[in-house]
Scaffold this active site. Structure first.
Site, PDB file in Angstrom:
ATOM      1  CG  HIS A   1       2.437  -7.221   3.625  1.00 54.74           C
ATOM      2  ND1 HIS A   1       1.780  -8.414   3.500  1.00 54.74           N
ATOM      3  CD2 HIS A   1       3.556  -7.502   4.340  1.00 54.74           C
ATOM      4  CE1 HIS A   1       2.457  -9.361   4.118  1.00 54.74           C
ATOM      5  NE2 HIS A   1       3.539  -8.847   4.643  1.00 54.74           N
TER       6      HIS A   1
ATOM      7  CG  HIS B   1      -2.041 -12.919  -2.832  1.00 51.01           C
ATOM      8  ND1 HIS B   1      -0.897 -13.656  -2.986  1.00 51.01           N
ATOM      9  CD2 HIS B   1      -2.194 -12.698  -1.514  1.00 51.01           C
ATOM     10  CE1 HIS B   1      -0.380 -13.882  -1.782  1.00 51.01           C
ATOM     11  NE2 HIS B   1      -1.138 -13.310  -0.877  1.00 51.01           N
TER      12      HIS B   1
ATOM     13  CG  ASP C   1      -5.519  -8.245   4.063  1.00 52.02           C
ATOM     14  OD1 ASP C   1      -4.610  -8.475   3.253  1.00 52.02           O
ATOM     15  OD2 ASP C   1      -5.400  -8.362   5.296  1.00 52.02           O
TER      16      ASP C   1
HETATM   17  C1  SDX Z   1      -1.408  -9.632   1.834  1.00 47.70           C
HETATM   18  O1  SDX Z   1       2.448 -12.046  -0.091  1.00 47.70           O
HETATM   19  C2  SDX Z   1       1.563 -12.480   0.761  1.00 47.70           C
HETATM   20  O2  SDX Z   1       1.425 -13.642   1.029  1.00 47.70           O
HETATM   21  C3  SDX Z   1       0.750 -11.379   1.408  1.00 47.70           C
HETATM   22  C4  SDX Z   1      -0.398 -11.846   2.306  1.00 47.70           C
HETATM   23  C5  SDX Z   1       0.117 -12.578   3.543  1.00 47.70           C
HETATM   24  O3  SDX Z   1      -0.642 -13.355   4.116  1.00 47.70           O
HETATM   25  O4  SDX Z   1       1.255 -12.284   3.974  1.00 47.70           O
HETATM   26  O5  SDX Z   1      -1.264 -12.700   1.602  1.00 47.70           O
HETATM   27  C6  SDX Z   1      -1.205 -10.675   2.843  1.00 47.70           C
HETATM   28  O6  SDX Z   1      -0.600  -8.746   1.759  1.00 47.70           O
HETATM   29  C7  SDX Z   1      -2.561  -9.758   0.873  1.00 47.70           C
HETATM   30  C8  SDX Z   1      -2.576  -8.595  -0.186  1.00 47.70           C
HETATM   31  C9  SDX Z   1      -3.227  -7.369   0.496  1.00 47.70           C
HETATM   32  N1  SDX Z   1      -3.103  -6.188  -0.412  1.00 47.70           N
HETATM   33  C10 SDX Z   1      -4.180  -5.657  -0.998  1.00 47.70           C
HETATM   34  O7  SDX Z   1      -5.313  -6.150  -0.959  1.00 47.70           O
HETATM   35  C11 SDX Z   1      -3.879  -4.344  -1.738  1.00 47.70           C
HETATM   36  C12 SDX Z   1      -4.527  -4.382  -3.133  1.00 47.70           C
HETATM   37  N2  SDX Z   1      -3.796  -5.394  -3.966  1.00 47.70           N
HETATM   38  C13 SDX Z   1      -2.751  -4.882  -4.841  1.00 47.70           C
HETATM   39  O8  SDX Z   1      -2.007  -3.826  -4.299  1.00 47.70           O
HETATM   40  C14 SDX Z   1      -1.934  -6.017  -5.460  1.00 47.70           C
HETATM   41  O9  SDX Z   1      -2.825  -6.943  -5.933  1.00 47.70           O
HETATM   42  C15 SDX Z   1      -0.890  -6.739  -4.636  1.00 47.70           C
HETATM   43  C16 SDX Z   1       0.084  -5.803  -4.012  1.00 47.70           C
HETATM   44  C17 SDX Z   1      -1.527  -7.566  -3.570  1.00 47.70           C
HETATM   45  C18 SDX Z   1      -0.133  -7.684  -5.580  1.00 47.70           C
HETATM   46  O10 SDX Z   1       0.642  -6.880  -6.398  1.00 47.70           O
HETATM   47  P1  SDX Z   1       1.457  -7.523  -7.615  1.00 47.70           P
HETATM   48  O11 SDX Z   1       1.571  -8.995  -7.542  1.00 47.70           O
HETATM   49  O12 SDX Z   1       2.700  -6.735  -7.759  1.00 47.70           O
HETATM   50  O13 SDX Z   1       0.451  -7.306  -8.798  1.00 47.70           O
HETATM   51  P2  SDX Z   1       0.584  -6.207  -9.868  1.00 47.70           P
HETATM   52  O14 SDX Z   1       0.659  -4.887  -9.210  1.00 47.70           O
HETATM   53  O15 SDX Z   1       1.680  -6.603 -10.781  1.00 47.70           O
HETATM   54  O16 SDX Z   1      -0.839  -6.318 -10.606  1.00 47.70           O
HETATM   55  C19 SDX Z   1      -0.958  -7.008 -11.821  1.00 47.70           C
HETATM   56  C20 SDX Z   1      -2.052  -6.250 -12.562  1.00 47.70           C
HETATM   57  C21 SDX Z   1      -1.725  -4.772 -12.775  1.00 47.70           C
HETATM   58  O17 SDX Z   1      -2.427  -4.349 -13.924  1.00 47.70           O
HETATM   59  P3  SDX Z   1      -1.634  -4.326 -15.376  1.00 47.70           P
HETATM   60  O18 SDX Z   1      -0.394  -3.464 -15.178  1.00 47.70           O
HETATM   61  O19 SDX Z   1      -1.307  -5.768 -15.671  1.00 47.70           O
HETATM   62  O20 SDX Z   1      -2.617  -3.707 -16.331  1.00 47.70           O
HETATM   63  O21 SDX Z   1      -3.269  -6.274 -11.800  1.00 47.70           O
HETATM   64  C22 SDX Z   1      -3.601  -4.941 -11.431  1.00 47.70           C
HETATM   65  C23 SDX Z   1      -2.364  -4.085 -11.603  1.00 47.70           C
HETATM   66  O22 SDX Z   1      -2.708  -2.748 -11.873  1.00 47.70           O
HETATM   67  N3  SDX Z   1      -4.036  -5.008 -10.025  1.00 47.70           N
HETATM   68  C24 SDX Z   1      -5.090  -4.369  -9.526  1.00 47.70           C
HETATM   69  C25 SDX Z   1      -5.153  -4.756  -8.186  1.00 47.70           C
HETATM   70  N4  SDX Z   1      -4.149  -5.605  -7.906  1.00 47.70           N
HETATM   71  C26 SDX Z   1      -3.463  -5.754  -9.056  1.00 47.70           C
HETATM   72  N5  SDX Z   1      -5.961  -3.497 -10.076  1.00 47.70           N
HETATM   73  C27 SDX Z   1      -6.930  -3.019  -9.274  1.00 47.70           C
HETATM   74  N6  SDX Z   1      -7.080  -3.359  -7.952  1.00 47.70           N
HETATM   75  C28 SDX Z   1      -6.204  -4.227  -7.394  1.00 47.70           C
HETATM   76  N7  SDX Z   1      -6.351  -4.565  -6.107  1.00 47.70           N
END
Ligand code: SDX
Length: 425
Positions: free
Chosen positions: A266, A307, A365
């Site tokens: 997050h 996201h 971010d």
């Molecule tokens: C913020 O919610 C909000 O509004 C948050 C925010 C706000 O203003 O409050 O916008 C702020 O928190 C932005 C997000 C910051 N986090 C990061 O940048 C950390 C990296 N991102 C990931 O951890 C992830 O994308 C999340 C946590 C942001 C979202 O997670 P989800 O929606 O649960 O997505 P997921 O884990 O289900 O991913 C779907 C697929 C998966 O692959 P498959 O199982 O389908 O094969 O996408 C992949 C994931 O492995 N994936 C990524 C990835 N993010 C998702 N693979 C590599 N790198 C990534 N960053």
């Protein structure tokens, strides 16, 4: 009364269950499933991927289109034409302020930027190397010890005073977290400075130097706060709402939001992005990190990408990317190696099938950390900056919830543990 209906047919049930369907002013309809508990059925949605936890008028996100509206105004237009305190007023009150309301709100905030001198003692108890989010979480939660005069959650004036206090004091406390870590004296807020200018003065000013903050950096800081101001029912805002639904005080609610924001998935991502860019170290290593991000057996994620809601560019990332150019140009670091790696990483990721297929775009971010680093803010303070920007959103949602009928939040579960068994005789 809802016009639309949904029917749920469940094996073993004699007749389908009819559920009301509601429409908002825009966005997806919702199915009201509250009656299911009477049918002995729960819905199942770990991570709340498709669950609307509340009604709200504050912020609307269309993840597919990359749209973010605060009280109907697009974030791009607010970033270009508004400022952080005006956006705080908008989030809290629902409308942009008139010129006189804006001046009055700015003066109200100005009157509450100082913290009780006793708070200085709290910082003395922290080790110098304490993480700034640990300090911020502690001192914000402690604010309720100082404000017994406005803890009646049912009183709108008390709620608005608490809102002004937390918005006004967050930059002061944020700067104190930094000063404690570097062993410098705390700086007092200056009433003749703007919000972001004051913050940078409290961060980098010392009692030995006259105040001097670059207008470009103040504007960039103000826009970064503005871009983080609110974001619908994200994890930390939902935490604030859940804590608030128990009737606890607003300072404890904001402290719970700070705790939730700290996580690297997050708000902690901006700190993690910089650590990742440092770890990549050179453009030649980018491909290896992309491979790691795609490897299911490797916990590494490309920080700053992806996201839960945005399956398009995060509109805030687009704005922040533009600010990057201005700030790095002003600081003469437009050849910043980290910025070069970030731009190359973004280009490669956006052309890679894995990221395209999963609609993983840069989020807010991805670039914010590069600007904060260029301004001189240490990586460990990045999420404190995020918390400072997000405070108006948190407190606006808390206030909105308490302004309407609400119930204590209490989710249920799918139980998969042992059924009843007797203690061995
Ligand atoms: C913020 O919610 C909000 O509004 C948050 C925010 C706000 O203003 O409050 O916008 C702020 O928190 C932005 C997000 C910051 N986090 C990061 O940048 C950390 C990296 N991102 C990931 O951890 C992830 O994308 C999340 C946590 C942001 C979202 O997670 P989800 O929606 O649960 O997505 P997921 O884990 O289900 O991913 C779907 C697929 C998966 O692959 P498959 O199982 O389908 O094969 O996408 C992949 C994931 O492995 N994936 C990524 C990835 N993010 C998702 N693979 C590599 N790198 C990534 N960053």
């Amino acid at each position: 009364m809802s016009e639309k209906k949904a029917q749920l047919t469940i094996d073993g049930k004699d007749s389908p269950i009819e559920l009301p369907v509601y429409s908002g002013s825009t966005g997806p309809d919702v199915v009201d499933v509250r009656s299911l508990v009477g049918e002995g059925i729960f819905t199942y949605d770990p991570g709340f991927v498709s669950t609307a936890a509340c009604d709200s008028d504050i912020t609307y996100i269309d993840g597919g289109a990359g749209v973010l509206l605060h009280r109907g105004y697009p974030i791009e237009q607010l970033a270009a034409n508004s400022d952080f305190l005006e956006t705080c007023f908008l989030l809290l009150n629902g409308e942009l302020p008139s010129a006189e309301d804006k001046t009055a709100f700015e003066n109200q905030i100005r009157q509450h930027t100082m913290v009780d001198e006793q708070i200085h003692q709290f910082f003395r108890g922290f080790p110098r190397n304490a993480h700034p989010m640990a300090m911020l979480c502690g001192v914000v939660g402690a604010l309720s010890a100082f404000y017994h005069d406005t803890l009646d959650n049912d009183n709108p004036q008390h709620r608005m005073t608490a809102a002004v206090r937390v918005i006004a004091k967050m930059p002061t406390l944020a700067a104190m977290c930094f000063k404690h870590g570097v062993g410098q004296p705390f700086m007092y807020p200056q009433n003749d400075m703007g919000f972001a200018e004051n913050f940078l003065h409290m961060m980098f000013g010392t009692p030995c130097d006259p105040p001097r903050v670059s207008p470009t950096l103040s504007k960039a800081m103000d826009t970064i706060f503005l871009l983080h101001a609110d974001h619908e029912q994200n994890a930390s805002t939902s935490t604030v709402r859940l804590a608030g639904s128990t009737g606890t005080n607003p300072y404890a609610c904001i402290a719970s939001g700070i705790a939730a924001l700290w996580g690297p998935a997050h708000g902690g991502a901006n700190e993690a992005v910089l650590e990742m860019l440092y770890e990549i170290g050179d453009e030649s290593n980018i491909e290896d990190f992309i491979l790691r991000a795609k490897d299911k057996d490797d916990p590494f994620r490309l920080m700053g990408f992806g996201h839960r809601v945005y399956k398009n560019y995060d509109p805030r990332a687009t704005v922040i990317r533009g600010i990057c150019d201005e700030v790095l140009d002003e600081l003469g670091s437009d050849n910043d190696p980290l910025f070069r790696i970030a731009r190359k990483l973004e280009k490669i990721a956006l052309e890679d099938e894995y990221f395209i297929e999963r609609k993983l775009f840069p989020n807010v971010d991805f670039y914010s950390g590069i600007i904060l680093k260029a301004i001189g803010i240490p990586t460990s303070l990045f999420t404190v900056i995020f918390a400072t920007g997000r405070t108006p959103g948190w407190i606006a949602h808390w206030n909105e919830m308490l302004s309407n009928p609400y119930r204590i939040g209490r989710p249920r579960q799918l139980y998969k543990g042992h059924t009843k068994r007797d203690y061995p005789a």
